[in-house]
Write a protein that holds these residues in place. Structure first.
Motif, PDB file in Angstrom:
ATOM      1  N   PHE A 110       9.040   2.487  34.553  1.00  0.00           N
ATOM      2  CA  PHE A 110       8.561   3.246  33.407  1.00  0.00           C
ATOM      3  C   PHE A 110       7.261   2.681  32.840  1.00  0.00           C
ATOM      4  O   PHE A 110       6.613   3.322  32.034  1.00  0.00           O
ATOM      5  N   TYR A 111       6.874   1.482  33.260  1.00  0.00           N
ATOM      6  CA  TYR A 111       5.662   0.876  32.714  1.00  0.00           C
ATOM      7  C   TYR A 111       4.423   1.682  33.095  1.00  0.00           C
ATOM      8  O   TYR A 111       3.505   1.848  32.285  1.00  0.00           O
ATOM      9  N   LEU A 112       4.378   2.178  34.322  1.00  0.00           N
ATOM     10  CA  LEU A 112       3.235   3.008  34.710  1.00  0.00           C
ATOM     11  C   LEU A 112       3.194   4.297  33.894  1.00  0.00           C
ATOM     12  O   LEU A 112       2.120   4.807  33.565  1.00  0.00           O
ATOM     13  N   LEU A 113       4.357   4.809  33.549  1.00  0.00           N
ATOM     14  CA  LEU A 113       4.413   6.010  32.718  1.00  0.00           C
ATOM     15  C   LEU A 113       3.854   5.730  31.319  1.00  0.00           C
ATOM     16  O   LEU A 113       3.170   6.580  30.740  1.00  0.00           O
ATOM     17  N   MET A 114       4.120   4.554  30.787  1.00  0.00           N
ATOM     18  CA  MET A 114       3.600   4.200  29.468  1.00  0.00           C
ATOM     19  C   MET A 114       2.072   4.095  29.504  1.00  0.00           C
ATOM     20  O   MET A 114       1.384   4.534  28.571  1.00  0.00           O
ATOM     21  N   ILE A 115       1.526   3.528  30.564  1.00  0.00           N
ATOM     22  CA  ILE A 115       0.064   3.455  30.703  1.00  0.00           C
ATOM     23  C   ILE A 115      -0.510   4.865  30.876  1.00  0.00           C
ATOM     24  O   ILE A 115      -1.575   5.179  30.335  1.00  0.00           O
ATOM     25  N   ALA A 116       0.202   5.732  31.600  1.00  0.00           N
ATOM     26  CA  ALA A 116      -0.247   7.120  31.759  1.00  0.00           C
ATOM     27  C   ALA A 116      -0.271   7.843  30.411  1.00  0.00           C
ATOM     28  O   ALA A 116      -1.162   8.661  30.157  1.00  0.00           O
ATOM     29  N   THR A 154     -11.704   4.800  25.184  1.00  0.00           N
ATOM     30  CA  THR A 154     -11.095   3.651  25.856  1.00  0.00           C
ATOM     31  C   THR A 154     -10.191   2.882  24.902  1.00  0.00           C
ATOM     32  O   THR A 154      -9.091   2.458  25.273  1.00  0.00           O
ATOM     33  N   PHE A 155     -10.646   2.718  23.656  1.00  0.00           N
ATOM     34  CA  PHE A 155      -9.827   2.024  22.669  1.00  0.00           C
ATOM     35  C   PHE A 155      -8.526   2.786  22.398  1.00  0.00           C
ATOM     36  O   PHE A 155      -7.453   2.191  22.307  1.00  0.00           O
ATOM     37  N   ALA A 156      -8.616   4.107  22.288  1.00  0.00           N
ATOM     38  CA  ALA A 156      -7.418   4.919  22.051  1.00  0.00           C
ATOM     39  C   ALA A 156      -6.449   4.796  23.228  1.00  0.00           C
ATOM     40  O   ALA A 156      -5.241   4.604  23.049  1.00  0.00           O
ATOM     41  N   ALA A 157      -6.971   4.887  24.450  1.00  0.00           N
ATOM     42  CA  ALA A 157      -6.118   4.791  25.640  1.00  0.00           C
ATOM     43  C   ALA A 157      -5.467   3.415  25.736  1.00  0.00           C
ATOM     44  O   ALA A 157      -4.256   3.304  25.985  1.00  0.00           O
ATOM     45  N   ALA A 158      -6.259   2.378  25.511  1.00  0.00           N
ATOM     46  CA  ALA A 158      -5.736   1.020  25.636  1.00  0.00           C
ATOM     47  C   ALA A 158      -4.711   0.710  24.548  1.00  0.00           C
ATOM     48  O   ALA A 158      -3.651   0.140  24.824  1.00  0.00           O
ATOM     49  N   SER A 159      -5.004   1.086  23.322  1.00  0.00           N
ATOM     50  CA  SER A 159      -4.084   0.753  22.230  1.00  0.00           C
ATOM     51  C   SER A 159      -2.764   1.511  22.361  1.00  0.00           C
ATOM     52  O   SER A 159      -1.687   0.931  22.191  1.00  0.00           O
ATOM     53  N   VAL A 160      -2.821   2.796  22.683  1.00  0.00           N
ATOM     54  CA  VAL A 160      -1.580   3.565  22.847  1.00  0.00           C
ATOM     55  C   VAL A 160      -0.811   3.057  24.062  1.00  0.00           C
ATOM     56  O   VAL A 160       0.422   2.920  24.015  1.00  0.00           O
ATOM     57  N   GLY A 161      -1.500   2.753  25.144  1.00  0.00           N
ATOM     58  CA  GLY A 161      -0.828   2.221  26.335  1.00  0.00           C
ATOM     59  C   GLY A 161      -0.151   0.890  26.059  1.00  0.00           C
ATOM     60  O   GLY A 161       0.986   0.657  26.487  1.00  0.00           O
ATOM     61  N   VAL A 176       0.845  -0.295  23.054  1.00  0.00           N
ATOM     62  CA  VAL A 176       1.964  -0.094  22.120  1.00  0.00           C
ATOM     63  C   VAL A 176       3.156   0.528  22.847  1.00  0.00           C
ATOM     64  O   VAL A 176       4.300   0.105  22.668  1.00  0.00           O
ATOM     65  N   ALA A 177       2.910   1.529  23.694  1.00  0.00           N
ATOM     66  CA  ALA A 177       4.000   2.172  24.436  1.00  0.00           C
ATOM     67  C   ALA A 177       4.674   1.176  25.384  1.00  0.00           C
ATOM     68  O   ALA A 177       5.901   1.152  25.502  1.00  0.00           O
ATOM     69  N   THR A 178       3.883   0.327  26.033  1.00  0.00           N
ATOM     70  CA  THR A 178       4.441  -0.680  26.932  1.00  0.00           C
ATOM     71  C   THR A 178       5.265  -1.706  26.160  1.00  0.00           C
ATOM     72  O   THR A 178       6.347  -2.108  26.599  1.00  0.00           O
ATOM     73  N   ALA A 179       4.779  -2.117  24.999  1.00  0.00           N
ATOM     74  CA  ALA A 179       5.523  -3.078  24.180  1.00  0.00           C
ATOM     75  C   ALA A 179       6.841  -2.484  23.691  1.00  0.00           C
ATOM     76  O   ALA A 179       7.882  -3.155  23.696  1.00  0.00           O
TER      77      ALA A 179
END
Length: 140
Positions: free
Chosen positions: A24-30, A50-57, A59-62
């Protein structure tokens, strides 16, 4: 190719990779990449996308890591029936000698020991653990 399309293609590739790997980690990055696409659709600059993608990814992974889906079961391989198909199988013990016995199982002689709380009486037992060439059993 526009920024929106690039983010969506990258997210799609990760979703397909997640389907092949089952993590599911790849799904969180997606999901994070999809938020990058949303930022591009809203007309934000490249660094903000990029900041939006990185921060949401992140947080979702955490969140996934802290959930029950992010932690593998901490079961020992010697007791896990998914690793060892002998776990849960039945053996018949004719006689015990000091908490140990020898039984014929799968065409070979095996050493058998009583598991915690098991009673040394002749009869049918269930395998609860395999330690090398020893079967640890419990009363069935």
């Amino acid at each position: 190719m526009t920024d929106l399309t690039s983010w969506l293609v990258a997210a799609g590739i990760l979703v397909v990779a997640e389907l092949f790997t089952g993590t599911f980690y790849l799904l969180m990055i997606a999901i994070g990449l999809a938020f990058g696409a949303l930022a591009a659709w809203l007309g934000l600059s490249g660094p903000l996308q990029t900041f939006a993608a990185a921060s949401v990814g992140l947080v979702a992974t955490a969140i996934l890591h802290r959930s029950r889906f992010g932690r593998p079961a901490r079961m020992e391989a010697t007791r896990d029936s998914n690793v060892n198909l002998d776990i849960g199988q039945r053996v018949v013990v004719d006689a015990w000698q000091g908490g140990r016995a020898r039984v014929m199982y799968r065409g070979a002689l095996w050493d058998v020991e009583l598991g915690p709380g098991a009673q040394p009486e002749a009869g049918d037992f269930r395998i609860v653990e395999v330690l090398g060439s020893r079967l640890i059993v419990a009363n069935s």
